[in-house]
Design a protein around this motif. Structure first.
Motif, PDB file in Angstrom:
ATOM      1  N   SER A   1      24.897 -52.579 -27.786  1.00 25.66           N
ATOM      2  CA  SER A   1      26.585 -52.561 -27.245  1.00 25.66           C
ATOM      3  C   SER A   1      26.594 -54.375 -27.311  1.00 25.66           C
ATOM      4  O   SER A   1      25.815 -55.443 -27.278  1.00 25.66           O
ATOM      5  CB  SER A   1      26.819 -51.833 -26.111  1.00 25.66           C
ATOM      6  N   GLU A   2      27.591 -54.335 -27.031  1.00 27.25           N
ATOM      7  CA  GLU A   2      28.812 -55.927 -27.242  1.00 27.25           C
ATOM      8  C   GLU A   2      27.952 -56.628 -26.183  1.00 27.25           C
ATOM      9  O   GLU A   2      27.782 -58.020 -26.648  1.00 27.25           O
ATOM     10  CB  GLU A   2      29.914 -55.843 -27.129  1.00 27.25           C
ATOM     11  N   ASP A   3      27.209 -56.039 -25.125  1.00 23.70           N
ATOM     12  CA  ASP A   3      27.419 -56.869 -24.051  1.00 23.70           C
ATOM     13  C   ASP A   3      25.779 -56.741 -24.109  1.00 23.70           C
ATOM     14  O   ASP A   3      25.493 -57.812 -23.037  1.00 23.70           O
ATOM     15  CB  ASP A   3      28.628 -55.941 -22.821  1.00 23.70           C
ATOM     16  N   GLY A   4      25.087 -56.133 -25.187  1.00 22.36           N
ATOM     17  CA  GLY A   4      23.774 -56.458 -24.678  1.00 22.36           C
ATOM     18  C   GLY A   4      22.872 -55.606 -23.522  1.00 22.36           C
ATOM     19  O   GLY A   4      22.275 -55.498 -23.819  1.00 22.36           O
ATOM     20  N   LYS A   5      23.647 -55.188 -23.233  1.00 22.72           N
ATOM     21  CA  LYS A   5      23.018 -54.000 -22.445  1.00 22.72           C
ATOM     22  C   LYS A   5      22.286 -52.390 -22.284  1.00 22.72           C
ATOM     23  O   LYS A   5      21.374 -52.347 -21.671  1.00 22.72           O
ATOM     24  CB  LYS A   5      23.978 -53.575 -21.442  1.00 22.72           C
ATOM     25  N   ARG A   6      23.019 -51.970 -23.553  1.00 21.02           N
ATOM     26  CA  ARG A   6      22.602 -50.463 -23.854  1.00 21.02           C
ATOM     27  C   ARG A   6      22.298 -50.601 -25.224  1.00 21.02           C
ATOM     28  O   ARG A   6      22.475 -51.563 -26.044  1.00 21.02           O
ATOM     29  CB  ARG A   6      23.821 -49.714 -23.730  1.00 21.02           C
ATOM     30  N   SER A   7      21.322 -49.407 -25.304  1.00 24.76           N
ATOM     31  CA  SER A   7      21.184 -49.688 -26.434  1.00 24.76           C
ATOM     32  C   SER A   7      20.897 -48.582 -26.864  1.00 24.76           C
ATOM     33  O   SER A   7      20.304 -47.316 -26.509  1.00 24.76           O
ATOM     34  CB  SER A   7      19.138 -50.437 -26.124  1.00 24.76           C
TER      35      SER A   7
END
Length: 168
Positions: free
Chosen positions: A41-47
């Protein structure tokens, strides 16, 4: 958003009732989006471990390992999918990732400041640079062609443009 992340696609909604999603790819070769998996995700928290099932109009039907129901797939609608820059191929000298162009200062061939790149758009025909001029309330769409944009200098964070007569 990190400069290390490049948007390569988006989830446009659920497909069917078994948790499959519709994915729009922004890659030059649309099916390459699967090779950059897992995407984040854009925030890098979800893959998202993405597997393409089949092509469909304007994209692909895909499966994401953690998504099992239509409700879970619906909740992802509008999610942009990002790959790490290191996963993507190196581009030739005259090609650029959109994210690298946003924020660059734009000057005409005489050195006069025209504005800053707000976004890069493509409505089917060709790429357009949306330029926000200092003090202006509107933006200008500059064709991103070799004739209109002869120089892009990423290291200096500037573009030299030769816009069509009357555009600015």
């Amino acid at each position: 958003m990190s400069d290390d992340l490049i948007c390569v696609g988006a989830i446009s909604g659920a497909y069917g009732v078994h948790g499959e999603v519709r994915v729009k790819s922004f890659c030059a070769d649309p099916e390459d989006i699967e090779t950059y998996s897992p995407l984040v995700s854009e925030d890098g928290k979800r893959s998202f471990a993405l597997a393409l099932i089949r092509p469909m109009k304007n994209g692909f039907v895909a499966r994401i390992a953690e998504v099992a129901t239509k409700e879970q797939a619906d909740a992802l609608k509008g999610t942009q999918l990002f790959a790490r820059r290191g996963q993507l191929p190196h581009l030739p000298d005259d090609e650029y990732y959109y994210t690298d162009l946003v924020g660059l200062d734009v000057f005409d061939t005489g050195g006069t400041a025209l504005g800053r790149v707000k976004s890069v758009q493509n409505h089917g025909a060709s790429d357009l640079l949306e330029i926000h001029a200092p003090g202006a309330t509107t933006t200008v769409l500059l064709p991103f062609t070799k004739a209109a944009v002869p120089t892009v200098d990423l290291s200096a964070r500037r573009i030299v443009a030769d816009p069509p007569e009357g555009l600015f």
